[in-house]
Structures are given as structure tokens and as C-alpha cells.
Design a protein around this motif. Structure first.
Motif, PDB file in Angstrom:
ATOM      1  N   THR A 152      -8.253   4.449  -0.637  1.00 48.62           N
ATOM      2  CA  THR A 152      -9.380   3.751  -0.064  1.00 48.62           C
ATOM      3  C   THR A 152      -9.644   4.071   1.037  1.00 48.62           C
ATOM      4  OG1 THR A 152      -7.542   2.069   0.427  1.00 48.62           O
ATOM      5  CG2 THR A 152      -8.708   1.628  -1.572  1.00 48.62           C
ATOM      6  N   SER A 153      -8.748   4.773   1.908  1.00 46.32           N
ATOM      7  CA  SER A 153      -9.182   4.905   3.359  1.00 46.32           C
ATOM      8  C   SER A 153      -8.062   6.240   3.747  1.00 46.32           C
ATOM      9  CB  SER A 153      -9.001   3.757   4.253  1.00 46.32           C
ATOM     10  OG  SER A 153      -7.582   3.377   4.042  1.00 46.32           O
ATOM     11  N   ASP A 165      -4.421   2.025  -2.675  1.00 50.77           N
ATOM     12  CA  ASP A 165      -4.315   0.769  -3.309  1.00 50.77           C
ATOM     13  C   ASP A 165      -3.396   0.647  -4.503  1.00 50.77           C
ATOM     14  OD1 ASP A 165      -4.844  -1.497  -4.562  1.00 50.77           O
ATOM     15  OD2 ASP A 165      -7.053  -1.856  -4.059  1.00 50.77           O
ATOM     16  N   LEU A 166      -2.464   0.162  -4.380  1.00 48.02           N
ATOM     17  CA  LEU A 166      -1.335   0.029  -5.487  1.00 48.02           C
ATOM     18  C   LEU A 166      -1.905  -0.711  -6.738  1.00 48.02           C
ATOM     19  CD1 LEU A 166       1.697   0.146  -3.263  1.00 48.02           C
ATOM     20  CD2 LEU A 166       0.710   2.074  -4.288  1.00 48.02           C
ATOM     21  N   GLY A 187       6.764  -2.248   8.501  1.00 43.41           N
ATOM     22  CA  GLY A 187       5.439  -2.129   9.006  1.00 43.41           C
ATOM     23  C   GLY A 187       4.927  -1.071   9.743  1.00 43.41           C
ATOM     24  N   THR A 188       5.849  -0.067  10.206  1.00 41.04           N
ATOM     25  CA  THR A 188       5.378   1.038  11.392  1.00 41.04           C
ATOM     26  C   THR A 188       5.711   2.247  10.460  1.00 41.04           C
ATOM     27  OG1 THR A 188       5.845  -0.315  13.043  1.00 41.04           O
ATOM     28  CG2 THR A 188       5.822   2.122  13.355  1.00 41.04           C
ATOM     29  N   LYS A 194       0.683  -1.263   0.006  1.00 42.75           N
ATOM     30  CA  LYS A 194       0.123  -0.143  -0.059  1.00 42.75           C
ATOM     31  C   LYS A 194       0.862   1.254  -0.017  1.00 42.75           C
ATOM     32  CE  LYS A 194      -3.744  -2.388   2.539  1.00 42.75           C
ATOM     33  NZ  LYS A 194      -4.514  -2.207   3.914  1.00 42.75           N
ATOM     34  N   GLY A 195       0.357   2.318  -0.504  1.00 40.32           N
ATOM     35  CA  GLY A 195       0.937   3.619  -0.510  1.00 40.32           C
ATOM     36  C   GLY A 195       0.363   4.360   0.737  1.00 40.32           C
ATOM     37  N   TYR A 196       1.236   5.271   1.151  1.00 42.84           N
ATOM     38  CA  TYR A 196       0.917   6.279   2.491  1.00 42.84           C
ATOM     39  C   TYR A 196       1.184   7.663   1.914  1.00 42.84           C
ATOM     40  CZ  TYR A 196      -0.410   1.699   4.967  1.00 42.84           C
ATOM     41  OH  TYR A 196      -0.816   0.708   5.104  1.00 42.84           O
TER      42      TYR A 196
END
Length: 363
Positions: free
Chosen positions: A161-162, A154-155, A178-179, A133-135
Motif C-alpha cells: 500500500t505504500s 496490508d496483511l 513498533g520501531t 503490517k508487513g515491512y
């Protein structure tokens, strides 16, 4: 009989020669994946509201410069208004456009346009990737303190998406196992925290650092953060800090205070177990295990307004400008290793686009 022996010996020699030859493994030759492989992409912000943002390409040998590469490849399409950063994911580059409120997705090696993300963004700043995912950090309305968030992409569909609500002014963002760590420079105001986001459940916690955290780097189990301090135009000017955070427990390990309120560190890079940061046009270096800040810079960059900074392949890349609305420059200096020139020796200067602010190494 002699002729037969000679023929037999020749045949055996040929077999041995072929056997030996088959054992020789030729080194694999690197094949570029496109015109903009094996080099650095320079983000040129442009002038706000002028739609003149661009990308430049400089080869790793420093001899090749190409400007405005996005527009050259995708003519008549232009990049947009105020390029903020680039994020690499697999063969793609995600170019965050701040005022345009878009993200341009291109092939990172050819610059061919793949998609444009046009919804779900509000004053976007920086991007990272984790678990597919991208942030993207978003300031929202700079005059509103409660509308800031991190958008989740959503890549597969390149759709947002959120969102993850955070405190005001989320800016630089970095990922570790993951952080996510988000530096809150404060947007139009002045922040002093790092948000910690667990991407497994999007929970958010915070770490108090110094005023206006503006750059982050990870080395081993440590997150290093430069905090500029509040500037001279703030109601109360404050001094900068350099902070070390333990990534195992997200606790502050140590903090170096720059003391005088007139010193505002910016940028941050790590090379050879040393930290490099800038103050104005001065470049400083210190071992990560040191107990105090350096008293003097390693060198002073030959650029009036230093903006971007990075280190790669024994080169120190610095970008900046004389006038904010005119083409800027990239100056490259030696890091001083491997028998090369002393640190700070000028290697190359290139003229790039307007407002060069960031370096992204593409290979």
C-alpha cells in the motif's frame, strides 16, 4: 446390618475415589498443526536465474528431512527464483523471492499456497511485521543509489500500500516495539548505517555503525550488529566490527573492532547470555558483558563455505555448500548445555537444496 455397613463403606470409597480422580489433570498433549510443524524450515536460495529455489524441513529431533516441500504440496507450482528469507505472521509464512520480485504466502504448517504478492516489489530482501503490517526491504536497481525503499504490506489484502524511501542497500530488518531497524549493507556497494523507522509516522533516522552491517539480534534493551567490513575485492578492504546499540535512545554503547582487515564476521545469534558469530567456518562465542573479543573460536564447522547460522534447543545449525550450484548441507552441532556433548560436537548432517542460507523455527 453388616451387609448394609459393607455396602455403605463401598459406596463412600467409590465417591472418594471418583473425587480424587477428578482432581488429576492430564498434561495437554501438543497436537501438530500440520506436516511441517515442530521443526525448522531451511531456505535454499538456488542458483540465480535458474528458478530452482526450494524449502527443506528438518524436525526438531533431527531425524526427519523433507526437501522441496513447497513444490510437493503445491505441484505443479514452483517457488521461483532466489528465495531470500521467510517471515512468520500468525499461521502464515511469507517467503520473499528476490529475483522473482514476489512474496509467496503459505500456511506455515501445511505449506498450502494462500496468495502471491506480485506488484510493488523491486529486488526484495527481508521482511518483518509490526502493528498488523508487513515491512519488506527493497534494493531497487542495484546500479541506482536513490531508488531503495521499504515496502509496506496490508496483511488483510496482501497488497503493498505504500513505500518508505531509505538510503542505498537496505537488507536485514528487525522490529522492536513498533520501531524498525534496517541494516544497510549497501546493495551492490558498501553501506555503514542502520536506519531507524518509526512505524507510527514512517519517519526515518540513522545510526552510523561499521562497514557492511550484515546481521542483527535484540537482547533486552540492546541491539547487537555484526559489520563484515569491506571485502578484499573492494577498493579498500576494511576490518569488521561488532556493535551494541541502546534501544532506549538509539545511541551507540560500544563497538569491538576486529583489527585486521582480513577478519570479516558474519551471522549472529544469542543464547545463554552469549553472542555467537562466525568468521569463515569458525564459530565464536563471547559473553554480552565482555570487554574484548575472543582470541580463538569455539569450534570450526565441517563445511567448506559456511552460509547460514542459527541456534535453537541446544543445537547450533550451520548451512553451507561445497559448490554453489549443487545441493548444500545442514550440519547440526551441540551447544554444550544440559549435560550434553561439548560445544561443537556434531549431532547430524542433512543434504538439502541448492544454496541453503537461513533457518526459521516453526512451532
Amino acid at each position: 446390618m453388616k451387609i448394609c455397613k459393607l455396602l455403605l463403606m463401598a459406596l463412600m470409597g467409590s465417591i472418594l475415589l471418583n473425587a480424587c480422580s477428578s482432581d488429576v489433570v492430564e498434561p495437554t498433549k501438543y497436537v501438530p498443526l500440520g506436516s511441517y510443524d515442530s521443526g525448522v524450515l531451511v531456505v535454499n536460495e538456488g542458483v540465480a536465474f535458474q528458478n530452482d529455489a526450494s524449502l527443506s524441513y528438518i524436525s526438531f529431533d533431527l531425524n526427519t528431512l523433507q526437501n522441496d516441500i513447497f513444490s510437493v504440496v503445491n505441484h505443479p507450482k514452483t517457488l521461483g527464483d532466489t528465495a531470500q528469507c521467510i517471515g512468520f505472521y500468525n499461521q502464515y509464512a511469507y517467503i520473499v523471492m528476490n529475483i522473482s520480485n514476489t512474496i509467496e504466502v503459505v500456511n506455515r504448517y501445511t505449506m498450502v499456497s494462500i496468495a502471491t504478492i506480485t506488484t510493488g516489489l523491486n529486488n526484495p530482501r527481508y521482511i518483518v511485521f509490526s502493528n498488523g503490517k508487513g515491512y519488506v526491504t527493497n534494493w531497487g536497481d542495484g546500479t541506482v543509489t536513490s531508488d531503495d525503499y521499504v515496502a509496506v504490506i496490508d496483511l488483510n489484502s496482501n497488497a503493498i500500500t505504500s513505500t518508505i524511501p531509505v538510503v542505498e542497500g537496505p537488507d536485514k530488518i528487525i522490529e522492536n516495539a513498533g520501531t524498525l531497524y534496517v541494516a544497510h549493507s549497501g546493495g551492490y556497494h558498501f553501506g555503514n548505517t542502520i536506519s531507524v523507522i518509526n512505524t507510527a509516522n514512517n519517519s526515518v533516522s540513522s545510526i552510523l555503525v561499521g562497514d557492511v552491517p550484515n546481521a542483527m539480534q535484540i537482547s533486552g534493551s540492546s541491539l547487537w550488529v555484526t559489520c563484515a567490513g569491506k571485502p578484499s575485492y573492494a577498493p579498500v578492504e576494511t576490518s569488521g566490527k561488532l556493535v551494541q546499540i541502546d534501544l532506549v535512545n538509539n545511541q551507540l554503547v560500544k563497538a569491538f573492532d576486529f583489527g585486521t582487515v582480513t577478519k570479516h564476521p558474519a551471522n549472529l545469534a544469542i543464547a545463554d547470555s552469549k553472542l555467537f558469530y562466525t568468521i569463515n567456518s569458525e564459530v565464536y562465542s563471547m559473553p554480552m558483558d565482555t570487554t574484548g573479543l575472543p582470541a580463538s573460536p569455539k569450534f570450526i564447522a565441517q563445511i567448506p563455505t559456511l552460509y547460514g547460522f542459527a541456534i535453537k534447543n541446544n543445537h547450533i545449525y550451520v548451512s553451507g555448500y561445497t559448490n554453489y550450484d549443487q545441493n548444500g548441507t545442514v550440519t547440526v552441532y551441540s551447544l554444550g548445555n544440559f549435560g550434553n556433548s561439548p560445544i561443537g560436537t556434531l549431532q547430524k548432517t542433512h543434504t538439502v537444496g541448492v544454496g541453503p542460507s537461513g533457518f526459521y523455527f516453526n512451532q
